[in-house]
Design an enzyme around this catalytic site. Structure first.
Site, PDB file in Angstrom:
ATOM      1  N   PHE A  98      82.538  96.807  20.263  1.00 42.65           N
ATOM      2  CA  PHE A  98      83.571  96.940  21.267  1.00 42.65           C
ATOM      3  C   PHE A  98      85.055  97.263  20.519  1.00 42.65           C
ATOM      4  CE2 PHE A  98      80.764  94.973  24.150  1.00 42.65           C
ATOM      5  CZ  PHE A  98      80.801  96.014  25.062  1.00 42.65           C
ATOM      6  N   SER A 142      84.704 106.991  24.421  1.00 40.53           N
ATOM      7  CA  SER A 142      85.525 107.330  25.558  1.00 40.53           C
ATOM      8  C   SER A 142      85.267 108.833  26.031  1.00 40.53           C
ATOM      9  CB  SER A 142      86.829 106.967  24.992  1.00 40.53           C
ATOM     10  OG  SER A 142      87.741 107.239  26.229  1.00 40.53           O
ATOM     11  N   TYR A 166      94.371 107.824  18.998  1.00 37.78           N
ATOM     12  CA  TYR A 166      93.387 106.920  19.605  1.00 37.78           C
ATOM     13  C   TYR A 166      91.936 107.607  19.917  1.00 37.78           C
ATOM     14  CZ  TYR A 166      90.639 104.390  22.895  1.00 37.78           C
ATOM     15  OH  TYR A 166      89.261 104.094  23.716  1.00 37.78           O
ATOM     16  N   LYS A 170      87.832 107.942  17.952  1.00 35.14           N
ATOM     17  CA  LYS A 170      86.660 108.065  18.842  1.00 35.14           C
ATOM     18  C   LYS A 170      86.022 109.204  18.598  1.00 35.14           C
ATOM     19  CE  LYS A 170      87.281 104.102  21.159  1.00 35.14           C
ATOM     20  NZ  LYS A 170      86.459 102.880  20.703  1.00 35.14           N
ATOM     21  N   PRO A 310     103.294 112.614  29.384  1.00 36.06           N
ATOM     22  CA  PRO A 310     102.902 113.556  28.404  1.00 36.06           C
ATOM     23  C   PRO A 310     101.469 113.212  27.885  1.00 36.06           C
ATOM     24  CG  PRO A 310     105.121 112.720  27.951  1.00 36.06           C
ATOM     25  CD  PRO A 310     104.500 112.008  29.063  1.00 36.06           C
TER      26      PRO A 310
HETATM   27  P1  NAD Z   1      90.099  94.760  24.839  1.00 30.07           P
HETATM   28  O1  NAD Z   1      91.320  95.109  23.677  1.00 30.07           O
HETATM   29  O2  NAD Z   1      90.100  94.076  25.866  1.00 30.07           O
HETATM   30  O3  NAD Z   1      88.811  94.549  23.735  1.00 30.07           O
HETATM   31  C1  NAD Z   1      88.597  94.781  22.426  1.00 30.07           C
HETATM   32  C2  NAD Z   1      88.550  93.358  21.645  1.00 30.07           C
HETATM   33  O4  NAD Z   1      88.543  93.666  20.324  1.00 30.07           O
HETATM   34  C3  NAD Z   1      89.589  92.464  21.896  1.00 30.07           C
HETATM   35  O5  NAD Z   1      89.025  91.231  22.109  1.00 30.07           O
HETATM   36  C4  NAD Z   1      90.372  92.414  20.331  1.00 30.07           C
HETATM   37  O6  NAD Z   1      91.064  91.158  20.020  1.00 30.07           O
HETATM   38  C5  NAD Z   1      89.281  92.754  19.613  1.00 30.07           C
HETATM   39  N1  NAD Z   1      89.600  93.366  18.242  1.00 30.07           N
HETATM   40  C6  NAD Z   1      90.157  94.459  18.163  1.00 30.07           C
HETATM   41  N2  NAD Z   1      90.306  94.755  16.910  1.00 30.07           N
HETATM   42  C7  NAD Z   1      89.395  93.957  16.144  1.00 30.07           C
HETATM   43  C8  NAD Z   1      89.144  93.916  14.684  1.00 30.07           C
HETATM   44  N3  NAD Z   1      89.526  94.746  13.708  1.00 30.07           N
HETATM   45  N4  NAD Z   1      88.227  92.923  14.307  1.00 30.07           N
HETATM   46  C9  NAD Z   1      87.818  91.812  15.380  1.00 30.07           C
HETATM   47  N5  NAD Z   1      88.198  92.165  16.653  1.00 30.07           N
HETATM   48  C10 NAD Z   1      89.104  93.019  17.192  1.00 30.07           C
HETATM   49  O7  NAD Z   1      89.416  96.442  25.108  1.00 30.07           O
HETATM   50  P2  NAD Z   1      88.406  96.885  26.034  1.00 30.07           P
HETATM   51  O8  NAD Z   1      88.942  97.319  27.346  1.00 30.07           O
HETATM   52  O9  NAD Z   1      87.343  95.839  26.275  1.00 30.07           O
HETATM   53  O10 NAD Z   1      87.721  97.971  25.112  1.00 30.07           O
HETATM   54  C11 NAD Z   1      86.744  97.651  24.350  1.00 30.07           C
HETATM   55  C12 NAD Z   1      86.162  99.043  23.527  1.00 30.07           C
HETATM   56  O11 NAD Z   1      85.995 100.072  24.754  1.00 30.07           O
HETATM   57  C13 NAD Z   1      87.101  99.570  22.778  1.00 30.07           C
HETATM   58  O12 NAD Z   1      86.635 100.164  21.831  1.00 30.07           O
HETATM   59  C14 NAD Z   1      87.968 100.538  23.547  1.00 30.07           C
HETATM   60  O13 NAD Z   1      88.491 101.768  22.716  1.00 30.07           O
HETATM   61  C15 NAD Z   1      86.922 101.123  24.364  1.00 30.07           C
HETATM   62  N6  NAD Z   1      87.169 101.937  25.647  1.00 30.07           N
HETATM   63  C16 NAD Z   1      87.798 101.248  26.566  1.00 30.07           C
HETATM   64  C17 NAD Z   1      88.258 101.935  27.720  1.00 30.07           C
HETATM   65  C18 NAD Z   1      89.356 101.251  28.622  1.00 30.07           C
HETATM   66  O14 NAD Z   1      89.991 101.823  29.230  1.00 30.07           O
HETATM   67  N7  NAD Z   1      89.428  99.956  28.756  1.00 30.07           N
HETATM   68  C19 NAD Z   1      87.984 103.018  27.864  1.00 30.07           C
HETATM   69  C20 NAD Z   1      87.007 103.868  26.858  1.00 30.07           C
HETATM   70  C21 NAD Z   1      86.584 103.065  25.849  1.00 30.07           C
END
Ligand code: NAD
Ligand code: UDP
Length: 355
Positions: A98, A142, A166, A170, A310
């Site tokens: 994640f 995503s 972003y 992905k 946008p």
């Molecule tokens: P979030 O920011 O709540 O969780 C991501 C976590 O990763 C956070 O706790 C952050 O501290 C940690 N993190 C970031 N970079 C890091 C690194 N280099 N090393 C260690 N930890 C790190 O986001 P989320 O909504 O839980 O999303 C989780 C995943 O799902 C992400 O990859 C995001 O791109 C993907 N995603 C999210 C959504 C959404 O709308 N929430 C939609 C599609 C995909």
């Protein structure tokens, strides 16, 4: 499934044995909810997170909710030394990745930070897995990889593209994963393409807690309902949709968390790269979300319709059939339930994990 594969690792032990799953980004919004579902399904999470977008309180809440304090490493996934230490200290059977940065707007302003964090962390993770002979991975992709081509419902076979850095991270990571699997060295990798994750755990103990002004609709609405913000700006009322506002596929975060358990249970064959949409298949407009939230919270959500944002598209929703047919997973929770759970979380924790 991984449980069936256990005898390989544990000799005579029974299927009920715990299987260790490394969860990168496990302190985040989707990560915390997934850790809860992993524990419920008999997996043993090991968490790594650098708290760049989350807080230790989120992990304390997970421990409180589940009664389990999972092993935790505070580190950037790009830190190879720590990552190797995790694989030395734990018999990791699968990884759910994640960790990453997720704000579209930020990625346009700071593309290098986005490419570095998202792509380098994935490369270091894959290299470490390779070094330790670990080949099972579930990756957070995503719906943004559908870009603005095609018409919904989106099916997994559409070509990957994007409209912002972003989204490109992905799309590029998916390409990297596909290439790694194509080596024939026994990798088994699943990319889950999430649509719009919303809601919170029904306990009200964990939920989405954005750092600054929320970019996303649901946390913005809930902050308006709780009185932290004056009114919602609806980005565009002249789209070619039934009520003119944007249409999205809102997936309850608990359903989304369960999709990861389903994906782990189906990691069976080596040399397979699979992609699944994780959505409901139902398009819901911004005005419909506002109405559902007002009903669930019994609070007014004042709004004003402003210019389009946008990069936004009119309509985006999944074809969820492949995940249903192959993973046996389907969304079970409605937008009304998501609004109730978001409101429960927001009203019990008006300032998120800071309270
Ligand atoms: P979030 O920011 O709540 O969780 C991501 C976590 O990763 C956070 O706790 C952050 O501290 C940690 N993190 C970031 N970079 C890091 C690194 N280099 N090393 C260690 N930890 C790190 O986001 P989320 O909504 O839980 O999303 C989780 C995943 O799902 C992400 O990859 C995001 O791109 C993907 N995603 C999210 C959504 C959404 O709308 N929430 C939609 C599609 C995909
Ligand atoms: N939206 C809005 N006002 C906001 C945030 C979002 O009108 O403050 C709209 C946005 O235009 C889109 C939908 O809500 O139609 C979902 O946006 P979000 O940013 O949550 O997710 P996206 O689908 O863009 O990833």
């Amino acid at each position: 499934s991984l449980h069936d594969a256990l005898p390989i690792y544990y000799g005579h032990h029974s299927k009920a044995d715990l299987v260790k799953v490394l969860v990168t980004g496990g302190a985040g919004y989707i990560g915390t909810h997934t850790v809860v579902e992993l524990l419920a399904a008999g997996y043993e999470p090991v968490i790594v997170d650098d708290f760049s977008n989350s807080s230790p309180e989120a992990l304390r809440r997970v421990a409180h909710l589940t009664g389990v304090e999972s092993p935790f490493y505070e580190a950037d996934v790009r830190n190879r030394d720590v990552l190797e230490r995790i694989f030395i200290e734990h018999n990791i059977h699968a990884v759910i990745h994640f960790a990453g940065l997720k704000s579209v707007g930020e990625s346009v302003a700071e593309p290098l930070r986005y490419y570095s964090t998202n792509i380098d962390s994935t490369l270091v993770l894959l290299e470490t897995m390779q070094k330790f002979g670990r080949s099972n991975l579930v990756f957070s992709s995503s719906a943004t990889v559908y870009g603005n081509a095609g018409t919904p419902p989106f099916t997994e076979d559409l070509p990957r593209q994007s409209t912002n850095p972003y989204g490109w991270t992905k799309a590029m990571i998916e390409q990297i994963l596909e290439d790694v699997v194509a080596t024939g060295h026994g990798w088994s990798i699943t990319a889950l393409r999430y649509f719009n994750p919303v809601g919170a755990h029904p306990s009200g103990l964990i939920g989405e807690d954005p750092n600054n002004i929320p970019n996303n609709l649901m946390p913005y609405i809930s902050q308006v309902a709780v009185g932290r913000r004056k009114q919602l700006a609806i980005f565009g009322g002249d789209y070619d949709t039934p009520d003119g506002t944007g249409v999205r596929d809102y997936i309850h975060v608990v359903d989304l968390a369960k999709a990861h358990v389903a994906a782990l249970n189906h990691i069976e064959h080596p040399d397979v790269y699979k992609v699944y949409n994780i959505g409901t298949g139902i398009g819901v407009s911004v005005l419909e979300v506002v109405a559902a939230f007002e009903k669930a919270s019994e609070q007014p959500v004042p709004y004003a319709i402003v210019d389009r944002r946008p990069g936004d598209i009119a309509s985006c929703y999944a074809s969820p059939d492949l995940a249903r047919d192959e993973l046996g997973w389907e969304a079970e929770r409605s937008i009304d339930e998501a609004c109730q759970d978001s409101w429960n979380w927001q009203s019990k924790n008006p300032n998120g994990f800071q309270d």
